[in-house]
Each structure stands twice: as structure tokens, then as C-alpha cells.
Design an enzyme around this catalytic site. Structure first.
Site, PDB file in Angstrom:
ATOM      1  N   ASP A  29      -2.857 -17.271   5.683  1.00 16.66           N
ATOM      2  CA  ASP A  29      -3.977 -17.989   5.056  1.00 16.66           C
ATOM      3  C   ASP A  29      -4.633 -18.936   6.065  1.00 16.66           C
ATOM      4  O   ASP A  29      -5.850 -19.097   6.088  1.00 16.66           O
ATOM      5  CB  ASP A  29      -3.577 -18.720   3.766  1.00 16.66           C
ATOM      6  CG  ASP A  29      -2.167 -19.268   3.778  1.00 16.66           C
ATOM      7  OD1 ASP A  29      -1.331 -18.736   4.525  1.00 16.66           O
ATOM      8  OD2 ASP A  29      -1.886 -20.229   3.043  1.00 16.66           O
ATOM      9  N   TYR A  41       0.810  -1.217   0.000  1.00 16.05           N
ATOM     10  CA  TYR A  41       0.000   0.000   0.000  1.00 16.05           C
ATOM     11  C   TYR A  41       0.845   1.271   0.000  1.00 16.05           C
ATOM     12  O   TYR A  41       0.303   2.375  -0.002  1.00 16.05           O
ATOM     13  CB  TYR A  41      -0.971   0.008   1.189  1.00 16.05           C
ATOM     14  CG  TYR A  41      -2.111  -0.983   1.046  1.00 16.05           C
ATOM     15  CD1 TYR A  41      -1.981  -2.118   0.272  1.00 16.05           C
ATOM     16  CD2 TYR A  41      -3.311  -0.783   1.695  1.00 16.05           C
ATOM     17  CE1 TYR A  41      -3.007  -3.032   0.156  1.00 16.05           C
ATOM     18  CE2 TYR A  41      -4.351  -1.687   1.583  1.00 16.05           C
ATOM     19  CZ  TYR A  41      -4.186  -2.813   0.817  1.00 16.05           C
ATOM     20  OH  TYR A  41      -5.214  -3.721   0.704  1.00 16.05           O
ATOM     21  N   ASP A  61      -5.927  -5.540   5.900  1.00 14.31           N
ATOM     22  CA  ASP A  61      -7.065  -4.968   5.190  1.00 14.31           C
ATOM     23  C   ASP A  61      -8.081  -6.081   4.890  1.00 14.31           C
ATOM     24  O   ASP A  61      -9.287  -5.942   5.124  1.00 14.31           O
ATOM     25  CB  ASP A  61      -6.566  -4.337   3.881  1.00 14.31           C
ATOM     26  CG  ASP A  61      -7.604  -3.443   3.234  1.00 14.31           C
ATOM     27  OD1 ASP A  61      -8.649  -3.205   3.849  1.00 14.31           O
ATOM     28  OD2 ASP A  61      -7.358  -2.983   2.103  1.00 14.31           O
ATOM     29  N   LYS A 104       2.850 -13.922   5.904  1.00 12.94           N
ATOM     30  CA  LYS A 104       3.097 -14.881   4.827  1.00 12.94           C
ATOM     31  C   LYS A 104       4.615 -15.085   4.727  1.00 12.94           C
ATOM     32  O   LYS A 104       5.199 -15.069   3.639  1.00 12.94           O
ATOM     33  CB  LYS A 104       2.488 -14.332   3.525  1.00 12.94           C
ATOM     34  CG  LYS A 104       2.344 -15.355   2.419  1.00 12.94           C
ATOM     35  CD  LYS A 104       1.303 -16.425   2.693  1.00 12.94           C
ATOM     36  CE  LYS A 104       1.358 -17.514   1.644  1.00 12.94           C
ATOM     37  NZ  LYS A 104       0.609 -18.720   2.018  1.00 12.94           N
TER      38      LYS A 104
END
Ligand code: NAP
Length: 481
Positions: A208, A128, A232, A175
Site C-alpha cells: 500500500d 488468481y 495486477d 502485504k
């Protein structure tokens, strides 16, 4: 007593309806606030101000340091940058706090399980940062920038927030299994800082799986700290667990400025219809009141919201269906009438002020004991297959301190020929390493190599291959030795 001035930005779409509701309730609760109305978003873009944030809004925020804002519309896939992100970044509001809890009276598949969790999302870095470049006419790139300083600020904020709210655990969701350096930096920083908070349980979870666990067993989470884009996405998911975006408030916290808003956007299809649920912005106002030390008023409003939701007499369309839902204005009036009442099925926490981390403003946040340049990746545009490119670059490297180690296409090694069956694009990472593995490549040596490559091939960027404190500062391609 002089009034506390707060900047209020009505925003776009359903924004003004939500803000009017929140302001009316805060005023009715007897808070000593003077609202300074300013604008940002669609109306400002229309005036030709490309940032979407005019100078008088920036001036007001610099002065008041506290903002209550409605959602701002951002063109999707084209046009100017998000005015929301601009506001967050201009004032370095690095921590995005997104709490959700079960509301008795809002029936969901999770009702009765006591969901009460908070996503603490890093707010100014990651993808972002919005640093994007077309690499070739057919290949786009976005830089994922993660700093140790940014990680330290968000991790400490998450632990301090957990302490302030009497929460028991902080999970770090990343991740890092795939993005070992960027997402890995948050995991590493988290694991270094967590022992300073022995009163709070901590663990790492792959993002995940966190999404999966949140759907399966959300009550296991208390505070989740994560990077910007992960946060987000999972915070919209967590909003869905408790009844939807109409119930999800947010605080964007920085050391200088704090901006309070809903998680949701401008929902244009409902704009001006007096049907939406303003609870997210009202509860963002509650977070704002706690931020400015108005704890009593904050709890009074939170209690009135809970009573209204519990009793369900003025439930909005997102809860009971838009054909039978109460008007936004009726819901707001009912909350005002309920000020002073206590809910029977839910309780406010014992909130305390959050101690935001005070971290050095020195841009050089990490000083390594040693660093070395082992080579460079030169990214080239090339219209054919890997073999002729590899042979050409092997030749170019002859007589230089470098050898071509490999070429990869979208991260997978394709030269020297590997086993992979790759559908290549015209964007190639050509990895050159020093022949002398103990040497340190100079800028001149890299520039000389680049000049030679440039004489034959089209390149779009170069990355140095660093070794920092004896550790590689770059990752391998899939299939690279
Ligand atoms: P959105 O505005 O959040 O709306 C998505 C859906 O969420 C709505 O269609 C509605 O669901 C539900 N919803 C959102 N707010 C609600 C409320 N207060 N009460 C009841 N239901 C509500 O997301 P979007 O449509 O993806 O984005 C629209 C614009 O908002 C875009 O320009 C986007 O960039 C912007 N945006 C701004 C912010 C911000 O200012 N912080 C955040 C996100 C998006 P149903 O259709 O199921 O009724």
C-alpha cells in the site's frame, strides 16, 4: 532463411484493431515472421468451449512457443473463467513483465520526471489461482496459494531482468505485515536471493505504501517484484502515470512459452471505431521481437513509435481528446512511415536477452528437517452465537487428545469470550490443539475428532496446524494468545 512462426490471437473488442496495427508495423519493419492466426475468448465461449481456448490454439502455441495476442473479454462476476488466465496458466508463463516509461509528447502530471520502471508480477499463483468455494450459503472463500518455488522463479526473473536491461534496483512489494505466511513467503525468498545480485540495490516495501510512493515519487522505482493481484493493480496504476493503458505493454514469460499482450482489456465501447491507441500491443510486439532475438527490428520499431509520439502529428484520442484524435489506422501508417528515424528526446535501452531461471521441476521443492501436526482448525457452519458452539465443542473434545483452544469468526477470536465487538456470520473456525504440546497428531486422531464434531455440527473444511522446522506453519487469530 525460414520464417519464425508466431501464433497471433486477434482477441475481442478493440483487440483486432490493435493486433492489425502491430502486425502491419512488424511486417513493414522487415521481420522474418510467419503469423499463424488462432482464436480465444468471446467467440470461442460462444461456440460452447468453456475454457475459451480451443484445441487448435493450444496446438499452435505448443508448436510456436511465442504468441502475440489481443485482449480477451471475460464475463465479470459470473460465467466461465478468464481465457487470459487460462492461457497464462496452461503454459506456465509465471512472470508478467510490465514496463512503463515517460513518452515525450504525452503530457501527464508526471511529465519531465523521467519515469522508467517495470512491474514484475507473479502470474500464475495467489488469489488468481481462482480456487473459490462457497463455505456457507452466505460466505465465500478464495484460496491464496503462494509457493516457495513460484516465489523463487519470480524473484530470480526480476533480478535477471534488471541485469539484462542494466537497471539499478529491485524493490519487493508485499502485504507481508498482514499475510505473514503467503505474502511473507515472497518477502523471505526475496531477502534470501537478493544477496546473489550484489550489483543491484534491493529493498522491501509494503504494497500500500508502494502505491502511495508510486503516485508521489514514481522515479524512485526501477523494478518492482510483487505477487499476482498486487501486481495486477499497481501495474494499471503505473500505466496511468505515463498516459494510460494505451501505452502499457506486457510479456508473460515462462520457460517454454511467452505470450505478449497489452495490459489493457477489450475496451468494448471503442471496438470497431478506429479510434483507440494501439501502442500497448505494438510495444508488446517490440518485447516479443527482443524475446526471439530480433533486437535490431525491435529498436527500429520502438524508435518509430517514439518519433511518432514525440512529433504528435498523429496522436490518438486518449492523448489529445477523442474529438480531435487521429484514427488508429492513421497512427499506424505514420509509425510505418517513421521506421528508420531516431527520436530526439528519448532513447532505447541496450537490451540483452533475459536469462530465465532454470528451477527444478520436482513438485516437492522444499524438504523440511522436521514437521509436526499440533492440532487442527475445523470450520463449521453454525446459525447462533459463539457461546453455545464453544460449549458444545468443549464437550465433544472431552476424552480426545485435543482441547478446543478458541473459535474465531472471520479471523477474530470470539470464544472463549474476548473483548471484541464482532458482527458474526455463520462461518466459524474452531481451533483444536493437542493437550500434550510435545506430541504429533496422527491422521486417525484428527479423523476421530472430525467424526465426533460431524455427529453434532455441520463442517465445511479442516486445516492441519503444522509446525515446520520448529516454526508455526499457521497464523493466530486476532486476539488469540
Ligand atoms: P479495459 O478494456 O482495459 O478498458 C478500460 C479503459 O481503459 C477504457 O475504457 C479506456 O479508458 C482505456 N483504454 C483501454 N485500452 C485503451 C486503448 N488501447 N486506447 C485508449 N484507451 C484505452 O478494461 P475493462 O473495461 O475493465 O475491461 C473490459 C474487458 O476486458 C473485460 O471483459 C475484462 O475482463 C477484459 N480484460 C482483458 C485483459 C486481457 O486480455 N489481458 C486485461 C484486462 C481486462 P477511457 O474510458 O478513459 O477512455
Amino acid at each position: 532463411m525460414s520464417k519464425r512462426v508466431v501464433t497471433v490471437i486477434p482477441g475481442d473488442g478493440i483487440g483486432p484493431e490493435c493486433i492489425n496495427a502491430a502486425v502491419a508495423i512488424i511486417n513493414a519493419a522487415g521481420c522474418n515472421i510467419e503469423w499463424e492466426e488462432r482464436h480465444a475468448g468471446a467467440s470461442v465461449f460462444k461456440q460452447g468451449i468453456p475454457s475459451g481456448v480451443p484445441a487448435d490454439t493450444i496446438e499452435s502455441i505448443k508448436k510456436t512457443r511465442v504468441v502475440l495476442k489481443g485482449p480477451l473479454e471475460t464475463p465479470v462476476g459470473f460465467g466461465e473463467k478468464s481465457a487470459n488466465v487460462t492461457l497464462r496458466k496452461l503454459f506456465e508463463t509465471y512472470a508478467n513483465i510490465r514496463p512503463v516509461r515517460e513518452y515525450p509528447g504525452v503530457t501527464t502530471p508526471y511529465s519531465g520526471r523521467g519515469i522508467d520502471l517495470v512491474v514484475v508480477r507473479e502470474n500464475v499463483e495467489d488469489l488468481y489461482a481462482g480456487i473459490e468455494h462457497m463455505q456457507t450459503p452466505g460466505v465465500a472463500q478464495c484460496l491464496k496459494l503462494i509457493s516457495r518455488k513460484g516465489c523463487e522463479k519470480i524473484v530470480r526473473t526480476a533480478f535477471e531482468f534488471a541485469r539484462a536491461e542494466g537497471r539499478k534496483s529491485v524493490a519487493c512489494a508485499t502485504k507481508a505485515n498482514i499475510m505473514k505466511l503467503t505474502e511473507g513467503l515472497l518477502k523471505k525468498t526475496f531477502e534470501e536471493i537478493a544477496p546473489e545480485y550484489p550489483d543491484i540495490e534491493s529493498w522491501h516495501v509494503i504494497i500500500d505504501n508502494a502505491a502511495h510512493q508510486l503516485v508521489k515519487k514514481p522515479e524512485q522505482y526501477d523494478v518492482i517484484v510483487t505477487t499476482n493481484m498486487n501486481g495486477d493493480i499497481i501495474s494499471d496504476l503505473t500505466s496511468g502515470l505515463v498516459g494510460g493503458l494505451g501505452f502499457a505493454p506486457t510479456a508473460n514469460l515462462g520457460n517454454e512459452v511467452a505470450i505478449f499482450e497489452a495490459v489493457h482489456g477489450s475496451a468494448p465501447k471503442y471496438a470497431g471505431k478506429d479510434v483507440i491507441n494501439p501502442t500497448s500491443v505494438i510495444l508488446s510486439g517490440v518485447m516479443m521481437l527482443r524475446h526471439i532475438g530480433e533486437f535490431e527490428a525491435a529498436t527500429k520499431i520502438e524508435d518509430a513509435v517514439m518519433v511518432t509520439i514525440e512529433e504528435g502529428k498523429a496522436a490518438t484520442g486518449d492523448v489529445v481528446g477523442y474529438d480531435k484524435g487521429a484514427k488508429t489506422s492513421v497512427y499506424t501508417k505514420t509509425i510505418i512511415e517513421n521506421l528508420g528515424r531516431k527520436p530526439s528526446k528519448s532513447q532505447s535501452r541496450k537490451y540483452q536477452a533475459i536469462k530465465l531461471p532454470q528451477i527444478s521441476s520436482d513438485p516437492v521443492f522444499v524438504r523440511p528437517e522436521s514437521r509436526r501436526v499440533l492440532g487442527c482448525d475445523i470450520f463449521c457452519e453454525w446459525p447462533k452465537g459463539p457461546e453455545p458452539l464453544g460449549q458444545s465443542l468443549d464437550k465433544i473434545a472431552e476424552g480426545t487428545p485435543f482441547r478446543l483452544k478458541m473459535i474465531s469468526n472471520r479471523g477474530t477470536k470470539v470464544y472463549p469470550a474476548g473483548e471484541a465487538l464482532i458482527d458474526c456470520v455463520d462461518h466459524w473456525r474452531c481451533r483444536f490443539v493437542l493437550r500434550d504440546e510435545k506430541a504429533d497428531a496422527s491422521a486417525e486422531q484428527i479423523l476421530d475428532l472430525l467424526t465426533r464434531v460431524s455427529a453434532v455440527h455441520q463442517w465445511m473444511h479442516v486445516e492441519k496446524l503444522l509446525e515446520i522446522n520448529g516454526e508455526p506453519g499457521h497464523t493466530k487469530a486476532q486476539g488469540e494468545d
